[in-house]
Design a protein around this motif. Structure first.
Motif: not given
Length: 470
Positions: A46-51, A127-128, A83-87, A446-451
């Motif tokens: 899930i995190e991305g931001a690999a570098t 932070r998480l 990594y950027h959208r954790w909040s 990167q839109k999230r939709t609750k199933k």
């Protein structure tokens, strides 16, 4: 699953989508407020931001960048951009009323190649965890969910005994940095997959394939677990310490003695290979009848280190495997016709979870309390008119929760259940095609939709809390 089959499943499953879809029987353990209901994720998925911010390459960065290793050439370089959208993702957890969150720490994000801490990576997890504590969500942190730093693999990876000691160093750093923020530590996720899929058949990173490798890799993984458990206990005494094992139910294709033996050996290879050293301090002898000549090098004191007492055992369960004798030492899978399967091709078999839990309870006198740390299914979900109606997943979760309740009624001490997964994500060698989340992710936006499954879980937890006074 095609969209046509999903639509037909939706039509066939309307009865599942009523208001009491997640309402257990009145005597169910799921009504207890001390039975945790949570969601799970993993760092590379899930995190991305690999570098970014000093993160080093992992074996999965290397493996997924190798042509032909991952479906469609997908990688975890961006994944869900957590990594950027954790909040916002933690706000989703709270909105869905989940009481606990199981996540993993990316080893390559928190240490450099010399073993020195990476402050930016460590700050991300602080932070998480601080936000989760503010939200009142219990924290379950996995130290190793398969993303071994590539520089350690270059020195032999889990085939090198030294990696177990480097893992203990990593556990030492994280437990000192995060003391007081973690309710439960899990050392390893699914060492069976790391050892067998990574070093035995090459399906997972690092992609090695040698019949002698898995048992030695497993021994070093479990040794690393034991060493890490020692430092976790020294550094963070108030937290719980455990490990997560994926387990498999094997059933015989016939009642012939040969097929019954084959099914038993399937479970020895998938379950006892991990649980016996942890709970009995020894490897099952039958494993080496199945794989003759593959005994690992075990040094004095290793098994005592591996068998250190656990505060809990995490169990991941997805499907059963029907097998017959291969005419020699082992077994061959025989897929059953006409059974329900998920997008992964895995049979939906809730009774297997109940049977395994009861079997472990009977087999191990010192079986610790259990959390179901992963259970879920992949389906070909899509957003239609702003909604995702995942009928098959709703039925899957309902039946597997009922199987957990049945095991509890037979005396198994199960303390909680984590849905896999919170988000659709990078599904290892299958890339982004297979969707396990209760929240849909559009990977382009990167839109999230609750199933629908997520909404029903949230409704049940709210109802349970209301019954108990909130």
């Amino acid at each position: 699953m095609t969209h046509d089959s999903a639509a037909s499943q939706h039509s066939a499953s309307n009865a599942i989508l009523d208001d009491d879809a997640f309402t257990p029987s009145p005597d169910s353990a799921l009504w207890r407020r001390d039975f945790l209901l949570g969601a799970a994720t993993a760092s590379y998925q899930i995190e991305g931001a690999a570098t970014e911010d000093g993160r080093l390459p992992s074996i999965w960065d290397t493996f997924s960048a190798t042509p032909g290793k991952v479906l469609a050439g997908d990688t975890g370089a961006v994944a869900c951009d957590h990594y950027h959208r954790w909040s916002g993702d933690l706000d989703l957890l709270k909105d869905l009323n989940f009481e606990a969150y199981r996540f993993s720490i990316a080893w390559p994000r928190v240490m450099d190649a010399s073993g020195r801490p990476n402050p930016k990576g460590i700050a991300f997890y602080k932070r998480l965890l601080e936000r989760l504590k503010e939200q009142g969500i219990q924290t379950f942190a996995t130290l190793y969910h398969w993303d071994l730093p590539q520089h350690l693999e270059d020195r032999g990876g889990w085939l090198n005994r030294d990696t177990a000691y480097r893992f203990a160093d990593y556990a030492d750093l994280m437990s000192r940095e995060l003391t007081g923020l973690v309710d439960a530590w899990m050392t390893l996720n699914e060492p069976w997959c790391s050892a067998y899929l990574g070093y035995g058949n090459g399906h997972h990173a690092p992609g090695l394939s040698n019949p002698r490798y898995p048992t030695q890799a497993m021994h070093h993984l479990l040794l690393g677990h034991g060493l890490a458990t020692q430092v976790l206990r020294a550094n963070d005494a108030k937290s719980a310490k455990g490990i997560v094992a994926n387990v498999g139910r094997g059933t015989p294709n016939s009642q012939t003695p040969a097929d019954i033996t084959a099914a038993r050996r399937f479970e020895v290879q998938h379950n006892a290979w991990i649980l016996d050293p942890l709970l009995k301090g020894e490897y099952p002898a039958e494993l080496f009848e199945l794989w003759p000549g593959t005994e690992p090098l075990v040094l004095d004191g290793d098994m005592e280190t591996i068998a250190a007492p656990l505060d809990f055992l995490g169990i991941n369960y997805y499907f059963r495997t029907n097998v017959k004798s291969d005419g020699a030492h082992g077994y061959t899978e025989v897929p059953l016709p006409g059974v329900e399967r998920t997008q992964m091709g895995w049979e939906v078999y809730p009774d297997g979870l109940r049977d395994l839990l009861v079997g472990f309870h009977d087999a191990y006198d010192n079986l610790p309390p259990i959390y179901i740390t992963e259970n879920g299914m992949a389906s070909d979900d899509s957003v239609q008119d702003g909604e995702v109606v995942d009928a098959q997943r709703i039925a899957f979760l309902k039946r597997h929760l009922a199987a957990v309740d049945a095991a509890i009624k037979k005396g198994v001490d199960v303390r909680g259940y984590f849905v896999w997964s919170l988000l659709d994500n990078f599904e290892w060698a299958f890339g982004y095609e297979r969707r396990f989340g209760v929240v849909h992710v559009d990977y382009d936006t990167q839109k999230r939709t609750k199933k629908r499954s997520a909404e029903l879980i949230a409704r049940f937890i709210a109802e349970r809390n209301a019954r108990d006074g909130g």
